[in-house]
Structures are given as structure tokens and as C-alpha cells.
Design a protein around this motif. Structure first.
Motif, PDB file in Angstrom:
ATOM      1  N   ARG A   1      47.855  24.215  47.915  1.00 47.14           N
ATOM      2  CA  ARG A   1      47.082  24.460  46.690  1.00 47.14           C
ATOM      3  C   ARG A   1      47.819  23.878  45.481  1.00 47.14           C
ATOM      4  O   ARG A   1      47.210  23.272  44.601  1.00 47.14           O
ATOM      5  N   GLN A   2      49.137  24.064  45.441  1.00 46.89           N
ATOM      6  CA  GLN A   2      49.925  23.524  44.331  1.00 46.89           C
ATOM      7  C   GLN A   2      49.941  21.994  44.367  1.00 46.89           C
ATOM      8  O   GLN A   2      49.934  21.345  43.323  1.00 46.89           O
ATOM      9  N   VAL A   3      49.951  21.437  45.572  1.00 46.52           N
ATOM     10  CA  VAL A   3      49.908  19.976  45.706  1.00 46.52           C
ATOM     11  C   VAL A   3      48.623  19.442  45.095  1.00 46.52           C
ATOM     12  O   VAL A   3      48.636  18.470  44.327  1.00 46.52           O
ATOM     13  N   LEU A   4      47.504  20.085  45.406  1.00 46.96           N
ATOM     14  CA  LEU A   4      46.210  19.643  44.869  1.00 46.96           C
ATOM     15  C   LEU A   4      46.145  19.828  43.351  1.00 46.96           C
ATOM     16  O   LEU A   4      45.646  18.963  42.637  1.00 46.96           O
ATOM     17  N   ARG A   5      46.674  20.957  42.866  1.00 48.21           N
ATOM     18  CA  ARG A   5      46.637  21.221  41.424  1.00 48.21           C
ATOM     19  C   ARG A   5      47.450  20.193  40.631  1.00 48.21           C
ATOM     20  O   ARG A   5      47.116  19.869  39.501  1.00 48.21           O
ATOM     21  N   THR A   6      48.550  19.740  41.217  1.00 45.96           N
ATOM     22  CA  THR A   6      49.419  18.797  40.501  1.00 45.96           C
ATOM     23  C   THR A   6      49.066  17.339  40.789  1.00 45.96           C
ATOM     24  O   THR A   6      49.664  16.439  40.198  1.00 45.96           O
ATOM     25  N   GLY A   7      48.111  17.111  41.696  1.00 47.01           N
ATOM     26  CA  GLY A   7      47.695  15.741  42.011  1.00 47.01           C
ATOM     27  C   GLY A   7      48.735  14.953  42.789  1.00 47.01           C
ATOM     28  O   GLY A   7      48.824  13.731  42.649  1.00 47.01           O
ATOM     29  N   CYS A   8      49.512  15.640  43.621  1.00 44.20           N
ATOM     30  CA  CYS A   8      50.626  14.985  44.324  1.00 44.20           C
ATOM     31  C   CYS A   8      50.342  14.714  45.804  1.00 44.20           C
ATOM     32  O   CYS A   8      51.288  14.580  46.589  1.00 44.20           O
ATOM     33  N   GLU A   9      49.078  14.616  46.184  1.00 45.91           N
ATOM     34  CA  GLU A   9      48.753  14.450  47.606  1.00 45.91           C
ATOM     35  C   GLU A   9      49.428  13.218  48.215  1.00 45.91           C
ATOM     36  O   GLU A   9      50.034  13.301  49.286  1.00 45.91           O
ATOM     37  N   THR A  10      49.354  12.089  47.512  1.00 47.53           N
ATOM     38  CA  THR A  10      49.925  10.847  48.037  1.00 47.53           C
ATOM     39  C   THR A  10      51.434  10.950  48.166  1.00 47.53           C
ATOM     40  O   THR A  10      52.014  10.558  49.190  1.00 47.53           O
ATOM     41  N   LYS A  11      52.067  11.496  47.158  1.00 41.00           N
ATOM     42  CA  LYS A  11      53.530  11.628  47.152  1.00 41.00           C
ATOM     43  C   LYS A  11      53.994  12.562  48.273  1.00 41.00           C
ATOM     44  O   LYS A  11      54.979  12.290  48.958  1.00 41.00           O
ATOM     45  N   VAL A  12      53.283  13.670  48.484  1.00 37.64           N
ATOM     46  CA  VAL A  12      53.670  14.625  49.521  1.00 37.64           C
ATOM     47  C   VAL A  12      53.418  14.024  50.910  1.00 37.64           C
ATOM     48  O   VAL A  12      54.237  14.189  51.816  1.00 37.64           O
ATOM     49  N   ARG A  13      52.294  13.322  51.059  1.00 35.27           N
ATOM     50  CA  ARG A  13      52.016  12.654  52.345  1.00 35.27           C
ATOM     51  C   ARG A  13      53.141  11.678  52.683  1.00 35.27           C
ATOM     52  O   ARG A  13      53.618  11.636  53.826  1.00 35.27           O
ATOM     53  N   ALA A  14      53.576  10.917  51.687  1.00 38.81           N
ATOM     54  CA  ALA A  14      54.681   9.975  51.906  1.00 38.81           C
ATOM     55  C   ALA A  14      55.962  10.735  52.238  1.00 38.81           C
ATOM     56  O   ALA A  14      56.723  10.331  53.134  1.00 38.81           O
ATOM     57  N   GLY A  15      56.204  11.853  51.554  1.00 36.16           N
ATOM     58  CA  GLY A  15      57.391  12.662  51.831  1.00 36.16           C
ATOM     59  C   GLY A  15      57.393  13.231  53.243  1.00 36.16           C
ATOM     60  O   GLY A  15      58.439  13.300  53.890  1.00 36.16           O
ATOM     61  N   LEU A  16      56.219  13.629  53.728  1.00 30.01           N
ATOM     62  CA  LEU A  16      56.123  14.117  55.112  1.00 30.01           C
ATOM     63  C   LEU A  16      56.459  13.002  56.093  1.00 30.01           C
ATOM     64  O   LEU A  16      57.115  13.232  57.113  1.00 30.01           O
ATOM     65  N   GLY A  17      56.032  11.770  55.766  1.00 31.54           N
ATOM     66  CA  GLY A  17      56.315  10.630  56.641  1.00 31.54           C
ATOM     67  C   GLY A  17      57.787  10.257  56.665  1.00 31.54           C
ATOM     68  O   GLY A  17      58.346   9.950  57.721  1.00 31.54           O
ATOM     69  N   GLU A  18      58.435  10.323  55.523  1.00 31.58           N
ATOM     70  CA  GLU A  18      59.850   9.904  55.450  1.00 31.58           C
ATOM     71  C   GLU A  18      60.826  11.058  55.686  1.00 31.58           C
ATOM     72  O   GLU A  18      62.027  10.843  55.805  1.00 31.58           O
ATOM     73  N   GLY A  19      60.316  12.312  55.708  1.00 29.49           N
ATOM     74  CA  GLY A  19      61.180  13.460  56.001  1.00 29.49           C
ATOM     75  C   GLY A  19      61.723  14.203  54.803  1.00 29.49           C
ATOM     76  O   GLY A  19      62.491  15.151  54.962  1.00 29.49           O
ATOM     77  N   SER A  20      61.337  13.809  53.574  1.00 31.16           N
ATOM     78  CA  SER A  20      61.832  14.530  52.399  1.00 31.16           C
ATOM     79  C   SER A  20      61.027  15.802  52.135  1.00 31.16           C
ATOM     80  O   SER A  20      61.427  16.650  51.341  1.00 31.16           O
ATOM     81  N   VAL A  21      59.883  15.919  52.814  1.00 33.59           N
ATOM     82  CA  VAL A  21      59.051  17.125  52.767  1.00 33.59           C
ATOM     83  C   VAL A  21      58.803  17.560  54.204  1.00 33.59           C
ATOM     84  O   VAL A  21      58.556  16.721  55.069  1.00 33.59           O
ATOM     85  N   THR A  22      58.899  18.860  54.472  1.00 29.10           N
ATOM     86  CA  THR A  22      58.654  19.373  55.826  1.00 29.10           C
ATOM     87  C   THR A  22      57.547  20.423  55.783  1.00 29.10           C
ATOM     88  O   THR A  22      57.308  21.054  54.758  1.00 29.10           O
TER      89      THR A  22
END
Length: 201
Positions: free
Chosen positions: A33-54
Motif C-alpha cells: 500500500r505504501q509502495v502504491l501511495r509513493t509511486g515506487c512500483e518500478t523502483k521496488v520491482r527493480a529492487g526485488l530483482g536485484e535483491g535490495s528489497v525482499t
């Protein structure tokens, strides 16, 4: 066009800073929900791919830079409720080191928000005044006095409540005057249980 692209980039960077600040309040945990509110979907998706977000659970994520800690579960659920929750009842007693209740569930008092679907969490719907909670770093916990009062109002046995009260007084988490004063804000049954606990000392 270059100005529009730069403006979008600034907006994305601002959203990412906001999301990181929100995650920083709860030991790196944040929600979709916070990801959507801040408009960070692309950044978080990339972070999940590179491992900086779990992934931490359904609808829950975490910045990988945060080290694991013994109280992560409390911080994670505090993030789920956007900080509008406090660890309470048996779980708060365990954190305060009063009694030996050994809870099988994590108890949280919640002012607002949709509870997650998990058998691990007991959600108690109620508003909590600022005087009833204190910070435990990445989450809130009910104060020792509020915790004692909550347990007196619950279904724990009288002997267990006696032990909670005795421990709270012995380690100076609160004093008997505070407990007596708090009991006046409680139900007659809870007030009587607290009176018995204090006279059992």
C-alpha cells in the motif's frame, strides 16, 4: 521534453525517499500500500530483482540493508498498520518482563486498518491514548500500567495476574499507586482483580 523527464525523475526520487523514511520507522519493513501511495512500483520491482528489497509476507516487503533482529515480527506488523498499532496484553507483558505468560500469539491493539490474514496475530480493535503507549524503537507497546490493566480485564487467571503485578512492582515498571489509580478507569471486575493482586503481595 527534457524538463518533463527531469520532473518525473524528481518525483520518483522524492517518492523513494518517502518510502525509505516510512520503512525506517519499522526496521526496514513497508507495505505494498505504501509502495502504491509513493509511486515506487518500478523502483521496488527493480529492487526485488536485484535483491535490495525482499518479500516479508503477503503485502509486506523489507529493505535488505536492515539486519535481522529479535523483535522483527513486532516491527513488521507495526508497518502493516502504518504505525497505528501497539503491542499489548500478554505480548506487552513479555516485552516488559512481567509475569510468565509465554503467549502463543502476538497481541496488538489497533486503532485502524485492515487486519492481515494470519493465525499468528490477535488484533484487538480499540483506540489507545498517547499516555497508554510508549516507543520500543520500531513499534509501540502499551505502557506497563496499561498492560497490567489490560490483563486484569482479560481472562488470564488470578494467580497469573498476581505474578504480573508482583513483577511489575518488583522491577519498578510501575508502582502500586499507579495501578490503583488506573483501576478506577477499569471495569468493576478488573478493579477487584487488581485489588486482590495488590493485597496478595
Amino acid at each position: 521534453m527534457a524538463g518533463e523527464a527531469a520532473g518525473r525523475e524528481d518525483t520518483l526520487e522524492h517518492g523513494w525517499r518517502v518510502l525509505r523514511r516510512l520503512a525506517g520507522r519499522h526496521a526496514g519493513f513497508f507495505t505494498t500500500r505504501q509502495v502504491l501511495r509513493t509511486g515506487c512500483e518500478t523502483k521496488v520491482r527493480a529492487g526485488l530483482g536485484e535483491g535490495s528489497v525482499t518479500r516479508a509476507g503477503v503485502g509486506l516487503l523489507r529493505l535488505a540493508e536492515w539486519p535481522d533482529g529479535p523483535l522483527d515480527e513486532y516491527a513488521m506488523w507495526a508497518a502493516w498498520f502504518d504505525g497505528a498499532a501497539a503491542v499489548s496484553h500478554q505480548s506487552a507483558a513479555e516485552l516488559h518482563g512481567i509475569g510468565r505468560l509465554r503467549p502463543h500469539f502476538l497481541h496488538m491493539s489497533v486503532g485502524k486498518g485492515r487486519p492481515p490474514v494470519t493465525p499468528r496475530l490477535v488484533v484487538l480493535r480499540r483506540p489507545l491514548a498517547g499516555i497508554d503507549v510508549e516507543s520500543a524503537g520500531p513499534f509501540l507497546v502499551t505502557t506497563p500500567v496499561r498492560t497490567v490493566l489490560d490483563l486484569a480485564e482479560s481472562d488470564i487467571g488470578q494467580l497469573a495476574l498476581n505474578e504480573v503485578v508482583a513483577d511489575a512492582l518488583a522491577i519498578r515498571r510501575c508502582d502500586d499507586d499507579e495501578i490503583q489509580s488506573a483501576s478506577t478507569r477499569s471495569t468493576p471486575r478488573a478493579a477487584e482483580r487488581l485489588r486482590r493482586a495488590l493485597t496478595a503481595l
